[in-house]
Enzyme design. Sequence first.
Site, PDB file in Angstrom:
ATOM      1  N   LYS A  37       6.085  56.974 -10.838  1.00 21.62           N
ATOM      2  CA  LYS A  37       5.210  58.160 -10.956  1.00 21.62           C
ATOM      3  C   LYS A  37       5.972  59.479 -10.786  1.00 21.62           C
ATOM      4  O   LYS A  37       5.567  60.489 -11.335  1.00 21.62           O
ATOM      5  CB  LYS A  37       4.068  58.077  -9.955  1.00 21.62           C
ATOM      6  CG  LYS A  37       4.501  58.238  -8.519  1.00 21.62           C
ATOM      7  CD  LYS A  37       3.341  58.048  -7.564  1.00 21.62           C
ATOM      8  CE  LYS A  37       3.787  58.306  -6.157  1.00 21.62           C
ATOM      9  NZ  LYS A  37       3.021  57.578  -5.156  1.00 21.62           N
ATOM     10  N   ARG A 132      -3.905  57.771   5.340  1.00 19.30           N
ATOM     11  CA  ARG A 132      -4.210  57.798   3.916  1.00 19.30           C
ATOM     12  C   ARG A 132      -4.993  56.516   3.654  1.00 19.30           C
ATOM     13  O   ARG A 132      -5.814  56.143   4.476  1.00 19.30           O
ATOM     14  CB  ARG A 132      -2.929  57.945   3.074  1.00 19.30           C
ATOM     15  CG  ARG A 132      -3.225  58.717   1.779  1.00 19.30           C
ATOM     16  CD  ARG A 132      -1.992  58.943   0.913  1.00 19.30           C
ATOM     17  NE  ARG A 132      -1.620  57.746   0.175  1.00 19.30           N
ATOM     18  CZ  ARG A 132      -0.651  57.721  -0.747  1.00 19.30           C
ATOM     19  NH1 ARG A 132       0.008  58.814  -1.041  1.00 19.30           N
ATOM     20  NH2 ARG A 132      -0.355  56.607  -1.380  1.00 19.30           N
TER      21      ARG A 132
HETATM   22  C1  LIG Z   1       3.890  56.891  -4.463  1.00 22.17           C
HETATM   23  C2  LIG Z   1       3.642  55.616  -3.792  1.00 22.17           C
HETATM   24  C3  LIG Z   1       4.722  54.795  -3.433  1.00 22.17           C
HETATM   25  C4  LIG Z   1       6.151  55.204  -3.631  1.00 22.17           C
HETATM   26  O1  LIG Z   1       6.497  56.180  -2.701  1.00 22.17           O
HETATM   27  P1  LIG Z   1       8.003  56.739  -2.595  1.00 22.17           P
HETATM   28  O2  LIG Z   1       7.997  57.503  -1.346  1.00 22.17           O
HETATM   29  O3  LIG Z   1       8.230  57.554  -3.804  1.00 22.17           O
HETATM   30  O4  LIG Z   1       8.889  55.562  -2.545  1.00 22.17           O
HETATM   31  C5  LIG Z   1       4.438  53.583  -2.834  1.00 22.17           C
HETATM   32  N1  LIG Z   1       3.173  53.192  -2.598  1.00 22.17           N
HETATM   33  C6  LIG Z   1       2.121  53.951  -2.930  1.00 22.17           C
HETATM   34  C7  LIG Z   1       0.759  53.457  -2.623  1.00 22.17           C
HETATM   35  C8  LIG Z   1       2.313  55.185  -3.528  1.00 22.17           C
HETATM   36  O5  LIG Z   1       1.263  55.943  -3.846  1.00 22.17           O
END
Ligand SMILES: *Cc1c(COP(=O)(O)O)cnc(C)c1O
Length: 359
Positions: A37, A132
């Site tokens: 993403k 979260r």
């Molecule tokens: C964005 C996201 C990740 C990845 O996070 P990073 O810090 O970029 O490694 C992993 N799990 C979820 C649920 C996310 O939203």
Amino acid sequence: MNKTPRVNINLDNIEQNARVLKEKCDSLGIEITGVVKGGAGDLRIVNSIVAGGILTLGDSRLKNIIKMREAGFDNKIVLLRLPRLSEVKKIIKYVDISLNSELVTLKSLAREAIKQKKTHQVIIMVDVGDLREGVLVNDFIKFIEKAIKIDGIKVIGLGTNVGCYGGVLPTFENTEVLLDLKEEVKNKLNYKLKIVSGGNTATTKLLDSNELPQGINNLRIGEGLIQGTDITHQREIDYLNSNNITLTAEIIELKEKQSVPSGKTGHDAFGNKPEFKDKGIRKKAILAVGRQDVKIAGMTPLLKGVEILGASSDHLICDITDTETKLQIGNELEFKLNYGAMLKAMTSPYVDKHYFNLL
Ligand SMILES: *Cc1c(COP(=O)(O)O)cnc(C)c1O
């Protein structure tokens, strides 16, 4: 000449990061979900990650996932953000695994999966303190007892996410909670949760200090993979390439100006009251890049002696008095980006993309 502002994307570095991370995790029995993403669905970045050997991909936006599918990626894809009820149909069609925390949503996914004659797998998220997403630890067993009875979906595991909203750091203890819950589910409900998804890039810190509880068999890694950094711990991951995505902008004004504005001052265009230190007359450069393109606070100039003073929507003001290079109108300056600034730059329609390979 390449356009500005632009992001410079080093695909080989990203591919190499994927390879290094995969090798490291393979040896520990951990599968990586490559989170793409941060690249805003950029297919060349996705391609590099897959070329590096990471075959399961994750994104929080269905739009990006559909883009990958339409480009022909048939990899296992995980939807990282909790599903919206309004997108259930597409999720079943395009996504293999979704992360969930609501029974209503699970039932809706199940109904649609039956309709489309598809198997949809789910991972139940647990909130271990970051506030979260996730079912609370105390509610987990009751929740999962109901979830595993829903026909049409298959609950394959549990997971957690820390370090994103509340800034809670991953520890041996808050990660081990997942393994305790897995054990409890096995003992009380006689159900095996196969996947234990321990966290994101922040959790690589535990991996590197050998503090990751044994039994965690999945990590969802984005930032580490793409930028080689771990912003929650303010570190560059030493065995990965960093600065794989930088930003270049062009100088449009060079003048000596005072360091303090003159005239009656109010608020700036963003409602802030800026403060200025009087350093006398300084050499200033204005660059054609601004808050519509990138998160200014996440930028670091690569050229020694350049200091970012501030920015408006379209202008970046730098003090260049201390640079040794003689700069001219039309010259370009390059900046390191932290993960937030990279996200903004990758998603801004005003920023061009330039791919290059150093290897
Ligand atoms: C964005 C996201 C990740 C990845 O996070 P990073 O810090 O970029 O490694 C992993 N799990 C979820 C649920 C996310 O939203």
